[in-house]
Design a protein around this motif. Structure first.
Motif, PDB file in Angstrom:
ATOM      1  N   ALA A 234     -20.300  15.876  24.413  1.00 33.26           N
ATOM      2  CA  ALA A 234     -21.518  15.291  23.840  1.00 33.26           C
ATOM      3  C   ALA A 234     -21.535  15.381  22.318  1.00 33.26           C
ATOM      4  O   ALA A 234     -22.145  14.544  21.654  1.00 33.26           O
ATOM      5  N   TRP A 235     -20.846  16.351  21.743  1.00 39.27           N
ATOM      6  CA  TRP A 235     -20.827  16.501  20.293  1.00 39.27           C
ATOM      7  C   TRP A 235     -19.940  15.442  19.624  1.00 39.27           C
ATOM      8  O   TRP A 235     -20.053  15.197  18.428  1.00 39.27           O
ATOM      9  N   ILE A 236     -19.069  14.825  20.388  1.00 44.13           N
ATOM     10  CA  ILE A 236     -18.126  13.847  19.827  1.00 44.13           C
ATOM     11  C   ILE A 236     -18.706  12.433  19.852  1.00 44.13           C
ATOM     12  O   ILE A 236     -18.270  11.563  19.099  1.00 44.13           O
ATOM     13  N   ILE A 237     -19.720  12.186  20.665  1.00 42.08           N
ATOM     14  CA  ILE A 237     -20.259  10.841  20.861  1.00 42.08           C
ATOM     15  C   ILE A 237     -20.756  10.186  19.564  1.00 42.08           C
ATOM     16  O   ILE A 237     -20.451   9.009  19.330  1.00 42.08           O
ATOM     17  N   PRO A 238     -21.499  10.867  18.666  1.00 37.95           N
ATOM     18  CA  PRO A 238     -21.924  10.188  17.431  1.00 37.95           C
ATOM     19  C   PRO A 238     -20.750   9.709  16.569  1.00 37.95           C
ATOM     20  O   PRO A 238     -20.786   8.618  16.011  1.00 37.95           O
ATOM     21  N   PHE A 239     -19.691  10.511  16.511  1.00 37.81           N
ATOM     22  CA  PHE A 239     -18.506  10.112  15.741  1.00 37.81           C
ATOM     23  C   PHE A 239     -17.821   8.919  16.391  1.00 37.81           C
ATOM     24  O   PHE A 239     -17.364   8.008  15.709  1.00 37.81           O
ATOM     25  N   PHE A 240     -17.791   8.908  17.706  1.00 39.22           N
ATOM     26  CA  PHE A 240     -17.220   7.781  18.441  1.00 39.22           C
ATOM     27  C   PHE A 240     -18.012   6.505  18.157  1.00 39.22           C
ATOM     28  O   PHE A 240     -17.430   5.440  17.921  1.00 39.22           O
ATOM     29  N   CYS A 241     -19.341   6.611  18.155  1.00 35.68           N
ATOM     30  CA  CYS A 241     -20.188   5.444  17.858  1.00 35.68           C
ATOM     31  C   CYS A 241     -19.958   4.961  16.423  1.00 35.68           C
ATOM     32  O   CYS A 241     -19.904   3.753  16.170  1.00 35.68           O
ATOM     33  N   TYR A 242     -19.815   5.896  15.498  1.00 36.40           N
ATOM     34  CA  TYR A 242     -19.516   5.522  14.116  1.00 36.40           C
ATOM     35  C   TYR A 242     -18.175   4.790  14.045  1.00 36.40           C
ATOM     36  O   TYR A 242     -18.043   3.795  13.328  1.00 36.40           O
ATOM     37  N   GLN A 243     -17.172   5.275  14.767  1.00 33.78           N
ATOM     38  CA  GLN A 243     -15.864   4.632  14.742  1.00 33.78           C
ATOM     39  C   GLN A 243     -15.936   3.198  15.294  1.00 33.78           C
ATOM     40  O   GLN A 243     -15.292   2.302  14.768  1.00 33.78           O
TER      41      GLN A 243
ATOM     42  N   LEU B 264     -25.296  12.658   6.268  1.00 37.94           N
ATOM     43  CA  LEU B 264     -25.277  12.330   7.693  1.00 37.94           C
ATOM     44  C   LEU B 264     -23.841  12.217   8.206  1.00 37.94           C
ATOM     45  O   LEU B 264     -23.520  12.701   9.299  1.00 37.94           O
ATOM     46  N   MET B 265     -22.976  11.609   7.415  1.00 38.35           N
ATOM     47  CA  MET B 265     -21.574  11.486   7.825  1.00 38.35           C
ATOM     48  C   MET B 265     -20.899  12.854   7.902  1.00 38.35           C
ATOM     49  O   MET B 265     -20.079  13.095   8.792  1.00 38.35           O
ATOM     50  N   ILE B 266     -21.234  13.745   6.972  1.00 42.94           N
ATOM     51  CA  ILE B 266     -20.681  15.101   7.031  1.00 42.94           C
ATOM     52  C   ILE B 266     -21.139  15.787   8.314  1.00 42.94           C
ATOM     53  O   ILE B 266     -20.352  16.449   8.997  1.00 42.94           O
ATOM     54  N   LEU B 267     -22.402  15.619   8.671  1.00 42.05           N
ATOM     55  CA  LEU B 267     -22.925  16.205   9.905  1.00 42.05           C
ATOM     56  C   LEU B 267     -22.222  15.628  11.135  1.00 42.05           C
ATOM     57  O   LEU B 267     -21.807  16.366  12.039  1.00 42.05           O
ATOM     58  N   ILE B 268     -22.047  14.306  11.177  1.00 42.65           N
ATOM     59  CA  ILE B 268     -21.392  13.656  12.309  1.00 42.65           C
ATOM     60  C   ILE B 268     -19.940  14.118  12.432  1.00 42.65           C
ATOM     61  O   ILE B 268     -19.447  14.399  13.533  1.00 42.65           O
ATOM     62  N   CYS B 269     -19.237  14.217  11.313  1.00 46.84           N
ATOM     63  CA  CYS B 269     -17.839  14.651  11.338  1.00 46.84           C
ATOM     64  C   CYS B 269     -17.729  16.118  11.739  1.00 46.84           C
ATOM     65  O   CYS B 269     -16.800  16.500  12.464  1.00 46.84           O
TER      66      CYS B 269
END
Length: 192
Positions: A98-107, A80-85
């Motif tokens: 919109a593609w950056i939002i999941p990584f931002f939430c993880y951060q 999942l982390m590989i997919l988010i990154c």
């Protein structure tokens, strides 16, 4: 109105003195590499469980540290982390916010978790020594770490966590990579 070169530089650069979009791509690729290495380690542990297996006697408890279910969960999280990154890297490269939002939430989640760890170390410094005592006897440098003065150990850990938190605060704002150059307003309407 013209902006000075320094104002443009500071408004579009991040902590590595590169453009925010480039910094986001570098950060995404860095996390991709780290999570890929973690995934390879987990997959090798799944294929040869005897090499990475710690018995309950080594752990000093009545539980298994990494059984197959925990390994599968860790592998799923790593995927999942590989997919988010990859999404963050692609989003910064193609300028899709919109593609950056999941990584931002993880951060944000990672920053909050690191902050809680720092606060718990500050409030309950004795838990570090308790944690060190629970480590397996063959843990690298366990005796050397336990011989350090507990107050000094707390200061070292807090300094390390402070550096990590400071780096995470200096990450680029994730809406900037998708914003292009500022556009001039259209010319005024002139009647014929």
């Amino acid at each position: 109105m013209l902006n000075s070169p320094w104002a443009r530089f500071y408004s579009n650069s991040c902590c590595l003195c590169c453009h925010v979009r480039t910094g986001t791509i570098i950060l995404g690729v860095w996390y991709l590499i780290i999570n890929s290495v973690v995934l390879l380690i987990l997959l090798s542990a799944l294929t040869d469980p005897d090499q990475y297996h710690l018995t309950s006697a080594e752990l000093g408890g009545e539980f298994e540290f990494m059984d197959d279910a925990n390994m599968c969960i860790a592998t799923a999280i790593s995927l999942l982390m590989i997919l988010i990154c990859a999404m963050a890297t692609y989003g910064a490269y193609k300028q899709h916010a919109a593609w950056i939002i999941p990584f931002f939430c993880y951060q944000i989640f990672d920053f909050a978790l690191n902050t809680l760890v720092a606060i718990s170390v500050l409030v309950y410094p004795s838990t570090i020594q308790d944690y060190l005592r629970q480590l397996p006897s063959n843990f690298p440098y366990k005796e050397e770490i336990m011989s350090v003065n507990p107050t000094c150990l707390v200061v070292i850990i807090l300094l390390f966590l402070s550096i990590i938190l400071a780096f995470k605060v200096l990450l680029p704002p994730y809406d900037d990579p998708v914003n292009g150059a500022a556009k001039d307003p259209p010319p005024p309407y002139v009647s014929a």
